[in-house]
Each structure stands twice: as structure tokens, then as C-alpha cells.
Design a protein around this motif. Structure first.
Motif, short mmCIF file in Angstrom:
data_model
loop_
_atom_site.label_atom_id
_atom_site.label_comp_id
_atom_site.label_asym_id
_atom_site.label_seq_id
_atom_site.Cartn_x
_atom_site.Cartn_y
_atom_site.Cartn_z
N HIS A 16 0.80 -1.22 0.00
CA HIS A 16 0.00 0.00 0.00
C HIS A 16 0.84 1.27 0.00
CE1 HIS A 16 0.84 0.18 4.36
NE2 HIS A 16 0.52 1.46 4.24
N ASN A 17 2.10 1.18 0.40
CA ASN A 17 2.95 2.36 0.49
C ASN A 17 3.67 2.67 -0.83
OD1 ASN A 17 4.85 0.36 0.34
ND2 ASN A 17 5.69 0.67 2.39
N GLY A 18 3.33 1.95 -1.88
CA GLY A 18 3.90 2.23 -3.19
C GLY A 18 5.04 1.32 -3.59
N GLY A 19 5.62 0.60 -2.65
CA GLY A 19 6.69 -0.34 -2.96
C GLY A 19 6.14 -1.74 -3.16
N SER A 20 7.03 -2.69 -3.07
CA SER A 20 6.61 -4.10 -3.10
C SER A 20 7.32 -4.81 -1.95
CB SER A 20 6.94 -4.74 -4.44
OG SER A 20 8.32 -4.75 -4.67
N LEU A 21 6.80 -5.96 -1.60
CA LEU A 21 7.35 -6.72 -0.49
C LEU A 21 7.39 -8.18 -0.87
CD1 LEU A 21 8.20 -6.49 2.58
CD2 LEU A 21 5.89 -7.27 3.06
N SER A 22 8.53 -8.82 -0.59
CA SER A 22 8.64 -10.26 -0.80
C SER A 22 8.80 -10.93 0.55
CB SER A 22 9.82 -10.60 -1.71
OG SER A 22 11.04 -10.33 -1.04
N LEU A 23 8.30 -12.13 0.65
CA LEU A 23 8.45 -12.89 1.89
C LEU A 23 9.92 -13.13 2.18
CD1 LEU A 23 7.15 -14.37 4.26
CD2 LEU A 23 7.02 -16.41 2.81
N LYS A 24 10.68 -13.43 1.15
CA LYS A 24 12.11 -13.70 1.30
C LYS A 24 12.85 -12.55 1.98
CE LYS A 24 13.98 -15.94 -2.02
NZ LYS A 24 14.53 -16.37 -3.30
N SER A 25 12.41 -11.32 1.73
CA SER A 25 13.08 -10.16 2.31
C SER A 25 12.89 -10.07 3.83
CB SER A 25 12.58 -8.87 1.65
OG SER A 25 11.25 -8.58 2.07
N LEU A 26 11.97 -10.84 4.37
CA LEU A 26 11.69 -10.81 5.80
C LEU A 26 12.34 -11.96 6.56
CD1 LEU A 26 7.91 -9.84 5.56
CD2 LEU A 26 9.86 -8.34 6.02
N ARG A 27 13.14 -12.78 5.86
CA ARG A 27 13.84 -13.88 6.54
C ARG A 27 14.64 -13.35 7.72
NH1 ARG A 27 14.02 -18.35 2.84
NH2 ARG A 27 11.80 -18.73 2.67
N GLY A 28 14.67 -14.13 8.79
CA GLY A 28 15.35 -13.71 10.01
C GLY A 28 14.38 -13.16 11.03
N ALA A 29 13.16 -12.86 10.60
CA ALA A 29 12.09 -12.43 11.50
C ALA A 29 10.91 -13.38 11.30
CB ALA A 29 11.65 -11.01 11.18
N LYS A 30 10.09 -13.49 12.32
CA LYS A 30 8.83 -14.21 12.13
C LYS A 30 7.89 -13.29 11.37
CE LYS A 30 9.08 -17.28 16.04
NZ LYS A 30 8.30 -18.04 17.00
N ASN A 76 -6.22 -0.41 -0.22
CA ASN A 76 -5.41 -0.77 0.94
C ASN A 76 -4.71 0.45 1.53
OD1 ASN A 76 -6.03 -3.48 1.17
ND2 ASN A 76 -4.31 -4.17 -0.06
N ALA A 77 -4.25 1.35 0.68
CA ALA A 77 -3.59 2.57 1.16
C ALA A 77 -4.56 3.43 1.95
CB ALA A 77 -3.00 3.35 -0.02
N ARG A 81 -4.14 4.29 5.89
CA ARG A 81 -4.10 5.70 6.33
C ARG A 81 -5.21 5.99 7.34
NH1 ARG A 81 -3.22 6.86 1.00
NH2 ARG A 81 -5.44 7.32 0.72
N ARG A 82 -6.39 5.54 7.02
CA ARG A 82 -7.56 5.83 7.86
C ARG A 82 -7.38 5.30 9.28
NH1 ARG A 82 -13.80 4.07 6.63
NH2 ARG A 82 -14.69 5.17 8.40
N HIS A 83 -6.76 4.14 9.39
CA HIS A 83 -6.64 3.48 10.70
C HIS A 83 -5.21 3.51 11.25
CE1 HIS A 83 -10.79 2.36 10.44
NE2 HIS A 83 -10.56 1.92 9.21
N GLU A 84 -4.32 4.22 10.56
CA GLU A 84 -2.94 4.41 11.01
C GLU A 84 -2.21 3.08 11.25
OE1 GLU A 84 -3.37 7.02 14.39
OE2 GLU A 84 -3.77 8.75 13.09
N PHE A 85 -2.33 2.18 10.27
CA PHE A 85 -1.65 0.91 10.37
C PHE A 85 -0.16 1.11 10.08
CE2 PHE A 85 -5.77 -1.34 8.89
CZ PHE A 85 -6.30 -1.26 10.16
N GLY A 86 0.69 0.56 10.92
CA GLY A 86 2.13 0.66 10.74
C GLY A 86 2.73 -0.57 10.12
N LEU A 89 0.13 -3.52 3.89
CA LEU A 89 -1.03 -4.21 3.34
C LEU A 89 -0.73 -4.47 1.88
CD1 LEU A 89 -3.98 -2.11 4.86
CD2 LEU A 89 -2.88 -4.16 5.78
N LEU A 90 -0.81 -5.73 1.49
CA LEU A 90 -0.43 -6.14 0.15
C LEU A 90 -1.65 -6.45 -0.69
CD1 LEU A 90 2.49 -8.58 1.08
CD2 LEU A 90 2.56 -6.09 0.77
N SER A 91 -1.55 -6.17 -1.98
CA SER A 91 -2.64 -6.42 -2.91
C SER A 91 -2.38 -7.70 -3.70
CB SER A 91 -2.76 -5.24 -3.87
OG SER A 91 -3.79 -5.48 -4.81
N ASP A 92 -3.23 -8.69 -3.45
CA ASP A 92 -3.16 -9.98 -4.16
C ASP A 92 -4.35 -10.07 -5.12
OD1 ASP A 92 -2.43 -12.60 -4.85
OD2 ASP A 92 -3.42 -13.48 -3.10
#
Length: 148
Positions: A16-30, A76-77, A81-86, A89-92
Motif C-alpha cells: 500500500h505504500n507504493g513499494g513491493s514486499l517479498s516474503l524472502k526479504s523478511l527472513r530472520g524475522a517471524k 489498501n492505502a 491511512r484511515r486506521h494508522e496501520f504501521g 497491506l499487500l494487494s493480491d
């Protein structure tokens, strides 16, 4: 539906923030992969606010919350924004990720199921939450993780 112990299917989706996110980029965290039905609906709003309100606990326990829906990036954006989610949110929109995880009936599904997956630091499914009550889901996940 994918099961505990199986490898979580990797993906890259628009955030929702204009970028993209991959699961692989989050390795090392749950990762708590949270499939939500639709932005700005009562149940999803309640559930999202619960994740937002418990964000510090998730952060302290090295858990990244990631929401996924079939909504557009713009919807999603606005929801975030409306609920101030930190959290992202990904679009599938093409349902590929939901199908890979078993979070929808198929490509014709109008909405993903209300289901979440806790993915460990190595990319394996640690827990599946398929009986989700939006009123207490975030607190239930934390209680499981903290062993309370």
C-alpha cells in the motif's frame, strides 16, 4: 491449505505504500501473514486495529505483521491511512498468493478466507490460524507466541 512444518510459498506483492514486499526479504524475522476479507469492513477494521494496537508487542518479539487482501493498492492505502496501520497491506488482486496458501477457494473467489499464518525465521509455517475471531485474533496470536 498449507500445513504446519511446510515451507511458506515465497511471493512478491505490491504494498500500500507504493513499494513491493517479498516474503524472502523478511527472513530472520517471524511473519504473521494475515489474510483479510476486505478493506474497511467492520471485522477487518476491528482485526486490523487489534494488530495496530499490539504493534509494539509484535515488534518486541521480532514478528512482522503483513496483511493481504484482494483489494487494490489504492483501497489498501486508504484503509492503512484511515486506521494508522504501521504494517504493510499487500494487494493480491490476481489471487496467486491466497491460492498458494489455501486461503481462498480458487481464482473465482470474491474474497480470501479469514486466516493467518505464522511463518518462522527460516520460512516454514509455524502455526495456522483458520478459526479466526476478528475481535481477539491479534491478542490470541500474541498469547500463543508468549506462551500465556
Amino acid at each position: 491449505m498449507i500445513k504446519v512444518g511446510e515451507s511458506a510459498p515465497d511471493f512478491t506483492l505490491a504494498a500500500h505504500n507504493g513499494g513491493s514486499l517479498s516474503l524472502k526479504s523478511l527472513r530472520g524475522a517471524k511473519v504473521l501473514l494475515w489474510f483479510f476479507v476486505e478493506a474497511n469492513t467492520p471485522g477487518c477494521t476491528l482485526e486490523g486495529r487489534g494488530f495496530r494496537d499490539h504493534q509494539s508487542y509484535f515488534d518486541e518479539n521480532n514478528i512482522r505483521v503483513v496483511g493481504v487482501s484482494f483489494d487494490s493498492i489504492e483501497d489498501n492505502a486508504a484503509f492503512a491511512r484511515r486506521h494508522e496501520f504501521g504494517f504493510p497491506l499487500l494487494s493480491d488482486a490476481d489471487h496467486v498468493v491466497a491460492i498458494a496458501y489455501g486461503a481462498c477457494a480458487g481464482p473465482e473467489a470474491r474474497y480470501p478466507d479469514r486466516v493467518s499464518f505464522l511463518i518462522n525465521e527460516r520460512g516454514a509455517i509455524e502455526r495456522v490460524y483458520d478459526q479466526v475471531d476478528p475481535r481477539d485474533h491479534p491478542a490470541r496470536v500474541l498469547a500463543d507466541i508468549l506462551g500465556v
